[in-house]
Write an enzyme that holds these catalytic residues in place. Sequence first.
Site, mmCIF file in Angstrom:
data_model
loop_
_atom_site.group_PDB
_atom_site.id
_atom_site.type_symbol
_atom_site.label_atom_id
_atom_site.label_comp_id
_atom_site.label_asym_id
_atom_site.label_seq_id
_atom_site.Cartn_x
_atom_site.Cartn_y
_atom_site.Cartn_z
ATOM 1 N N SER A 163 1.099 -51.002 24.805
ATOM 2 C CA SER A 163 1.849 -50.849 26.051
ATOM 3 C C SER A 163 1.284 -51.827 27.085
ATOM 4 C CB SER A 163 1.736 -49.394 26.530
ATOM 5 O OG SER A 163 1.451 -49.313 27.906
ATOM 6 N N ARG A 170 -2.203 -44.454 14.135
ATOM 7 C CA ARG A 170 -3.217 -44.913 15.094
ATOM 8 C C ARG A 170 -4.579 -44.268 14.820
ATOM 9 N NH1 ARG A 170 -0.353 -46.199 20.775
ATOM 10 N NH2 ARG A 170 1.770 -46.279 20.019
ATOM 11 N N CYS A 187 10.908 -57.826 33.943
ATOM 12 C CA CYS A 187 10.550 -56.754 33.005
ATOM 13 C C CYS A 187 9.232 -56.976 32.279
ATOM 14 C CB CYS A 187 11.680 -56.488 32.032
ATOM 15 S SG CYS A 187 11.856 -57.767 30.814
ATOM 16 N N LYS A 231 10.807 -41.675 29.527
ATOM 17 C CA LYS A 231 10.050 -42.920 29.662
ATOM 18 C C LYS A 231 10.680 -44.067 28.883
ATOM 19 C CE LYS A 231 6.077 -43.241 27.428
ATOM 20 N NZ LYS A 231 4.620 -43.064 27.163
ATOM 21 N N ASP A 232 11.329 -43.762 27.772
ATOM 22 C CA ASP A 232 11.911 -44.802 26.923
ATOM 23 C C ASP A 232 13.329 -45.167 27.337
ATOM 24 O OD1 ASP A 232 9.586 -44.757 25.429
ATOM 25 O OD2 ASP A 232 10.358 -43.285 24.013
ATOM 26 N N ARG A 284 1.538 -51.760 30.260
ATOM 27 C CA ARG A 284 0.918 -51.030 31.372
ATOM 28 C C ARG A 284 -0.497 -50.588 31.005
ATOM 29 N NH1 ARG A 284 0.175 -45.635 32.083
ATOM 30 N NH2 ARG A 284 1.359 -45.332 30.169
ATOM 31 N N ARG A 285 -0.653 -49.978 29.831
ATOM 32 C CA ARG A 285 -1.995 -49.505 29.452
ATOM 33 C C ARG A 285 -2.949 -50.666 29.250
ATOM 34 N NH1 ARG A 285 0.906 -45.374 25.551
ATOM 35 N NH2 ARG A 285 1.238 -43.658 27.007
ATOM 36 N N ARG A 289 0.401 -50.281 17.226
ATOM 37 C CA ARG A 289 1.672 -49.553 17.269
ATOM 38 C C ARG A 289 1.717 -48.526 16.165
ATOM 39 N NH1 ARG A 289 7.240 -51.938 17.524
ATOM 40 N NH2 ARG A 289 7.612 -49.695 17.600
HETATM 41 N N1 LIG Z 1 6.885 -45.253 23.983
HETATM 42 C C1 LIG Z 1 6.649 -44.197 23.053
HETATM 43 C C2 LIG Z 1 6.605 -42.870 23.713
HETATM 44 N N2 LIG Z 1 7.631 -42.385 24.409
HETATM 45 C C3 LIG Z 1 7.292 -41.167 24.914
HETATM 46 C C4 LIG Z 1 6.008 -40.890 24.502
HETATM 47 C C5 LIG Z 1 5.235 -39.686 24.809
HETATM 48 C C6 LIG Z 1 5.977 -38.504 25.403
HETATM 49 C C7 LIG Z 1 6.364 -38.666 26.832
HETATM 50 O O1 LIG Z 1 5.865 -39.515 27.579
HETATM 51 O O2 LIG Z 1 7.227 -37.855 27.243
HETATM 52 C C8 LIG Z 1 5.562 -41.962 23.721
HETATM 53 C C9 LIG Z 1 4.265 -42.122 23.051
HETATM 54 C C10 LIG Z 1 3.143 -42.513 23.980
HETATM 55 O O3 LIG Z 1 3.359 -43.194 25.008
HETATM 56 O O4 LIG Z 1 2.005 -42.161 23.681
#
Ligand SMILES: NCc1[nH]cc(CCC(=O)O)c1CC(=O)O
Length: 307
Positions: free
Chosen positions: A129, A155, A242, A83-84, A131-132, A149
């Site tokens: 985030s 958190r 983006c 995801k990152d 998106r969230r 964050r």
């Molecule tokens: N951006 C941070 C990040 N990158 C991956 C994960 C969680 C693990 C994953 O998605 O594989 C997280 C934390 C989150 O979004 O809660």
Amino acid sequence: MQTLKIGTRGSPLALAQAHETRARLMQAHGLPEQAFEVVPISTSGDRIQDRPLSEAGGKGLFTKEIEEALLDGRIDIAVHSSKDMPTVLPDGLELITFLPREDARDAFIGKRVKRLADLPHGARVGSSSLRRQALIRRMRPDFEVVMFRGNVQTRLRKLDEGVAEGTILAYAGLKRLGLEHVVTDLMPLEDFPPAPGQGAIGIESRVGDRDIEKMLAAIHHVPTGQALACERAFLAALDGSCRTPIAGHATISGEKLSFAGLIISPDGTESHEVRLEGEAADAAEIGLDAARTVRARAGTKFFDGWA
Ligand SMILES: NCc1[nH]cc(CCC(=O)O)c1CC(=O)O
């Protein structure tokens, strides 16, 4: 024998993912733990804590220093949360190995209530985030979304201190940290689609490094790779803008792939969805097709507002 150096970020989640990768490599190749070394690398993304990453420079912040180490030969492979990962990698590097995906859903952690929908009018929900934030606002425009964050422990402390009444995190990350017990609800994929790549560990390597490629092939999970090819093609085709929150999730069943994607305005008032099915072997084309469809549905004005 030389040790294989596994680079990753220094966060508890990154280290857990590197250890999982090492365990799978040991198992697949009958190698002892000493054949591997986990090398933690600090990235700009880890150091910047005071503003949303989307403002600080985006995804590449978590990967730059690690990719430099990979290109320099200080490490042999790099373990990431897919995801990152940016959709475009530096020349000479590839992301073609994926471990079996964990549950891709987002999880809700409520302080007094179990479900996001049960929070009172005007409640504060923590998330940084885009998106969230947008999905929360789409579900409940009355909520106040507060910047949140830091790692999971930070958190949870903020929830205790009353900064917010609930927060949303990836279930996969919480499970890998052994923290699933803090989760009070799981968000349905339909109303709350995950980020492309969520829940999948990806392993980056040098193009043409044959021995390493062969070693990694033994732990690669083909269906996860197909799902990721589709989600990342969708993301890559939309990435130009983006600041637009993007969700995308593919599932594989035998030879078939189903994809659901969504783009949403940051305030949650306008969203456009797409659902496509096809052959798993055409994963990337389905992702690209889905991006074209959703872009046409949204119209160019949709992207102009906040790009
Ligand atoms: N951006 C941070 C990040 N990158 C991956 C994960 C969680 C693990 C994953 O998605 O594989 C997280 C934390 C989150 O979004 O809660």
